[in-house]
Design a protein around this motif. Sequence first.
Motif, mmCIF file in Angstrom:
data_model
loop_
_atom_site.group_PDB
_atom_site.id
_atom_site.type_symbol
_atom_site.label_atom_id
_atom_site.label_comp_id
_atom_site.label_asym_id
_atom_site.label_seq_id
_atom_site.Cartn_x
_atom_site.Cartn_y
_atom_site.Cartn_z
ATOM 1 N N ALA A 323 0.646 5.645 0.875
ATOM 2 C CA ALA A 323 1.742 6.032 -0.032
ATOM 3 C C ALA A 323 1.168 6.297 -1.414
ATOM 4 O O ALA A 323 0.159 5.698 -1.795
ATOM 5 C CB ALA A 323 2.785 4.919 -0.107
ATOM 6 N N ALA A 324 1.812 7.205 -2.171
ATOM 7 C CA ALA A 324 1.268 7.558 -3.482
ATOM 8 C C ALA A 324 2.362 7.681 -4.534
ATOM 9 O O ALA A 324 3.524 7.942 -4.218
ATOM 10 C CB ALA A 324 0.501 8.875 -3.390
ATOM 11 N N VAL A 325 1.925 7.491 -5.776
ATOM 12 C CA VAL A 325 2.786 7.683 -6.948
ATOM 13 C C VAL A 325 2.011 8.524 -7.955
ATOM 14 O O VAL A 325 0.842 8.232 -8.231
ATOM 15 C CB VAL A 325 3.127 6.327 -7.611
ATOM 16 N N VAL A 326 2.637 9.584 -8.467
ATOM 17 C CA VAL A 326 2.114 10.297 -9.647
ATOM 18 C C VAL A 326 3.284 10.400 -10.605
ATOM 19 O O VAL A 326 4.262 11.094 -10.326
ATOM 20 C CB VAL A 326 1.616 11.718 -9.310
ATOM 21 N N SER A 327 3.199 9.692 -11.729
ATOM 22 C CA SER A 327 4.411 9.599 -12.544
ATOM 23 C C SER A 327 4.122 9.066 -13.930
ATOM 24 O O SER A 327 3.140 8.347 -14.143
ATOM 25 C CB SER A 327 5.378 8.633 -11.845
ATOM 26 N N ARG A 328 5.003 9.407 -14.854
ATOM 27 C CA ARG A 328 5.051 8.632 -16.086
ATOM 28 C C ARG A 328 5.497 7.223 -15.686
ATOM 29 O O ARG A 328 6.373 7.070 -14.815
ATOM 30 C CB ARG A 328 6.086 9.234 -17.045
ATOM 31 N N LEU A 329 4.888 6.210 -16.275
ATOM 32 C CA LEU A 329 5.256 4.835 -15.922
ATOM 33 C C LEU A 329 6.311 4.349 -16.925
ATOM 34 O O LEU A 329 5.978 3.787 -17.965
ATOM 35 C CB LEU A 329 4.019 3.923 -15.936
ATOM 36 N N THR A 330 7.569 4.646 -16.612
ATOM 37 C CA THR A 330 8.664 4.192 -17.480
ATOM 38 C C THR A 330 9.743 3.564 -16.602
ATOM 39 O O THR A 330 9.807 3.826 -15.399
ATOM 40 C CB THR A 330 9.314 5.349 -18.271
ATOM 41 N N GLY A 331 10.583 2.764 -17.257
ATOM 42 C CA GLY A 331 11.587 1.998 -16.529
ATOM 43 C C GLY A 331 12.477 2.853 -15.650
ATOM 44 O O GLY A 331 12.771 2.498 -14.515
ATOM 45 N N HIS A 332 12.891 4.035 -16.166
ATOM 46 C CA HIS A 332 13.866 4.794 -15.375
ATOM 47 C C HIS A 332 13.250 5.429 -14.136
ATOM 48 O O HIS A 332 13.958 5.887 -13.249
ATOM 49 C CB HIS A 332 14.594 5.817 -16.253
ATOM 50 N N LYS A 333 11.914 5.408 -14.045
ATOM 51 C CA LYS A 333 11.272 5.934 -12.828
ATOM 52 C C LYS A 333 11.303 4.907 -11.682
ATOM 53 O O LYS A 333 10.887 5.215 -10.567
ATOM 54 C CB LYS A 333 9.825 6.342 -13.118
ATOM 55 N N GLY A 334 11.749 3.683 -11.940
ATOM 56 C CA GLY A 334 11.942 2.697 -10.868
ATOM 57 C C GLY A 334 10.658 2.140 -10.277
ATOM 58 O O GLY A 334 10.680 1.565 -9.174
ATOM 59 N N LEU A 335 9.545 2.244 -10.995
ATOM 60 C CA LEU A 335 8.261 1.846 -10.393
ATOM 61 C C LEU A 335 8.053 0.341 -10.372
ATOM 62 O O LEU A 335 7.204 -0.155 -9.626
ATOM 63 C CB LEU A 335 7.121 2.571 -11.100
ATOM 64 N N ASP A 336 8.861 -0.399 -11.146
ATOM 65 C CA ASP A 336 8.830 -1.855 -11.024
ATOM 66 C C ASP A 336 9.206 -2.268 -9.597
ATOM 67 O O ASP A 336 8.702 -3.251 -9.059
ATOM 68 C CB ASP A 336 9.803 -2.486 -12.035
ATOM 69 N N LEU A 337 10.060 -1.475 -8.944
ATOM 70 C CA LEU A 337 10.441 -1.776 -7.548
ATOM 71 C C LEU A 337 9.250 -1.607 -6.618
ATOM 72 O O LEU A 337 9.080 -2.354 -5.654
ATOM 73 C CB LEU A 337 11.588 -0.848 -7.100
ATOM 74 N N VAL A 338 8.402 -0.605 -6.920
ATOM 75 C CA VAL A 338 7.202 -0.400 -6.090
ATOM 76 C C VAL A 338 6.270 -1.596 -6.237
ATOM 77 O O VAL A 338 5.701 -2.088 -5.250
ATOM 78 C CB VAL A 338 6.490 0.914 -6.482
ATOM 79 N N LEU A 339 6.135 -2.098 -7.466
ATOM 80 C CA LEU A 339 5.296 -3.291 -7.673
ATOM 81 C C LEU A 339 5.793 -4.455 -6.816
ATOM 82 O O LEU A 339 5.017 -5.181 -6.209
ATOM 83 C CB LEU A 339 5.331 -3.703 -9.152
ATOM 84 N N GLU A 340 7.122 -4.612 -6.777
ATOM 85 C CA GLU A 340 7.700 -5.731 -6.025
ATOM 86 C C GLU A 340 7.546 -5.555 -4.520
ATOM 87 O O GLU A 340 7.358 -6.520 -3.782
ATOM 88 C CB GLU A 340 9.196 -5.839 -6.339
ATOM 89 N N ALA A 341 7.645 -4.314 -4.055
ATOM 90 C CA ALA A 341 7.630 -4.073 -2.607
ATOM 91 C C ALA A 341 6.209 -3.928 -2.061
ATOM 92 O O ALA A 341 6.009 -3.934 -0.836
ATOM 93 C CB ALA A 341 8.441 -2.804 -2.293
ATOM 94 N N ALA A 342 5.229 -3.814 -2.941
ATOM 95 C CA ALA A 342 3.883 -3.425 -2.509
ATOM 96 C C ALA A 342 3.263 -4.403 -1.506
ATOM 97 O O ALA A 342 2.664 -3.991 -0.507
ATOM 98 C CB ALA A 342 2.975 -3.281 -3.734
ATOM 99 N N SER A 343 3.430 -5.715 -1.730
ATOM 100 C CA SER A 343 2.724 -6.649 -0.836
ATOM 101 C C SER A 343 3.261 -6.542 0.593
ATOM 102 O O SER A 343 2.499 -6.653 1.561
ATOM 103 C CB SER A 343 2.805 -8.078 -1.367
ATOM 104 N N GLN A 344 4.564 -6.286 0.735
ATOM 105 C CA GLN A 344 5.133 -6.102 2.072
ATOM 106 C C GLN A 344 4.551 -4.846 2.739
ATOM 107 O O GLN A 344 4.181 -4.838 3.910
ATOM 108 C CB GLN A 344 6.660 -5.997 1.955
ATOM 109 N N TRP A 345 4.462 -3.771 1.949
ATOM 110 C CA TRP A 345 3.903 -2.508 2.462
ATOM 111 C C TRP A 345 2.460 -2.721 2.948
ATOM 112 O O TRP A 345 2.064 -2.243 4.015
ATOM 113 C CB TRP A 345 3.972 -1.452 1.349
ATOM 114 N N ILE A 346 1.716 -3.483 2.167
ATOM 115 C CA ILE A 346 0.312 -3.742 2.528
ATOM 116 C C ILE A 346 0.248 -4.620 3.787
ATOM 117 O O ILE A 346 -0.580 -4.407 4.672
ATOM 118 C CB ILE A 346 -0.415 -4.380 1.325
ATOM 119 N N ALA A 347 1.192 -5.575 3.881
ATOM 120 C CA ALA A 347 1.233 -6.438 5.074
ATOM 121 C C ALA A 347 1.498 -5.618 6.339
ATOM 122 O O ALA A 347 1.051 -5.975 7.429
ATOM 123 C CB ALA A 347 2.320 -7.499 4.894
#
Length: 510
Positions: A323-347
């Motif tokens: 999975a990939a992200v190319v983005s400005r890292l700002t709150g409205h882009k919702g990337l904090d959710l990716v940080l939270e979900a990442a360990s499950q994705w890796i599992a």
Amino acid sequence: MSKTKKKPKDPASMRVLFVTPECYPLVKTGGLADVSAALPPALNRAGAEVRLLLPGYPAVLNGLSDLQPVGKPLTDLPGTDRPGSAPATLRIGRTPDGVLAYVLDAPALYDRPGNPYLGPDGKDWPDNAERFAALSWCAAGFAAEDGLDPWWRPDVLHGHDWQTGLIPAYLELRPDRFAGPFRPGTVTTIHNIAYQGLFGAWMMSDLGLPSAAFRIDGVEYYGGVGFLKAGCFYSDRLTTVSPTYAHEIQTAEHGSGLEGLLATRAEALTGILNGVDYDIWDPAIDPHIAARYGAADLGGKDLCKADLQATFGLDRRADAPLAAVVSRLTGHKGLDLVLEAASQWIAWGGQLAVLGNGEPALEAGFRHLATWYPKSVGVRIGYDEALSHRIQAGADLFLVPSRSEPCGLTQMYALKYGTLPLVRRTGGLADTIVDANPAAVNDGSATGFQFVNANVQELTWALRRAAALYRKPERWHAMQQHAMTRDFGWHGPAEEYMELYRAVAPVVVG
Ligand code: ADP
């Protein structure tokens, strides 16, 4: 709101003055610059005669070729009467793409280094109101009896974002200055409603606005002068950059205070998607990627994935969903959710590649993630155009979990690269991606994955659906191939703008 005057019969095409504060590659802070570069040529191909009007930043004056003055110096622009300031002049030249562009050469307003909106201290230039009022004043001047260019009178004045919001206000409120042989139609496009141009009420007369217009059904907005509000109130037609965003900005959640006015103007408001420049974003011709490929033969994409894994130091596993992200890292882009979900994705065996920059907390969060999972997560903090192409080509899944997204471009690029987008159902993301629900997978219309609410549970569930489908290669490939044949080029949007221009242009008689 137009008081249409008849225009003499003129067999020539639709003349559009496209007024914009940014145009790639001359000046760019966001997506508006790309739209201003790509849409005018597409409109010209569709039969319009489009000319740009740009502020005379040094990069614009230096970047246009064959610059010539047009008419006499401009003497009554807001903000140009400072002692010692050089006179303002209208000039015309060509952009690197060959489009004719007027430029408002007003050194007192624009001859400054750096960012177009911010001074060296990172704060807004204190005279931003005058700087962009002048641009709007100049645009309105094309309609006046003594039109700024007597050889070229536009049928439509098309402004973009708050910086051009006063154009229709000047036409309406200053007939003494701007009435002409016919009144051009006016269109204002909202690229992001969060930026509104709100200035002090005391500026009314400096901006050339009559004090009687300082009222709710005028330019007044939360006790000040609202440039975007004025555009929304006085323009004949309004557009924004996707149909879903056009609905959303009429709600309190997304309207940033303008929802009430926009709801009353719903019939004048249209959502027209931005397009993709497939000369730049196409894996069949992309010079940046490790191997070229197309929908008929996806072989090259495997090489691009191996290249991306090597670049980011990830395990070279062809079977790991990347999975990939190319983005400005700002709150409205919702990337904090990716940080939270990442360990499950890796599992689940997934990998993650991230390219972006922006808010320090998000940058730090992704950096930490990469140190915890060095073989599964790779992170580059920065802006890198070439790498963004390699990521589009090498990833399997492209994440855009935005809380709000007026249109969004990266999910449309991802479709073309056979990298299935996983998006939050908002704005242009809702309009461009068909969710892989069972019915859409079976009838072959699915192109990606959507989730509805911006929370980690829903994102994780969408990731889980993606991981499950990835383990069914035939279905995954069929979806990739369908995604790659979706056409989000500029041709369709240009036709929609043409229809709008025809609706607002002065009527031809004789
Ligand atoms: P927005 O305009 O809100 O930033 P869009 O999806 O409309 O979002 O456009 C973003 C554009 O910027 C895309 O072309 C994307 O590839 C590019 N981009 C964003 N961040 C980066 C980055 N760090 N490096 C390279 N390109 C980037």
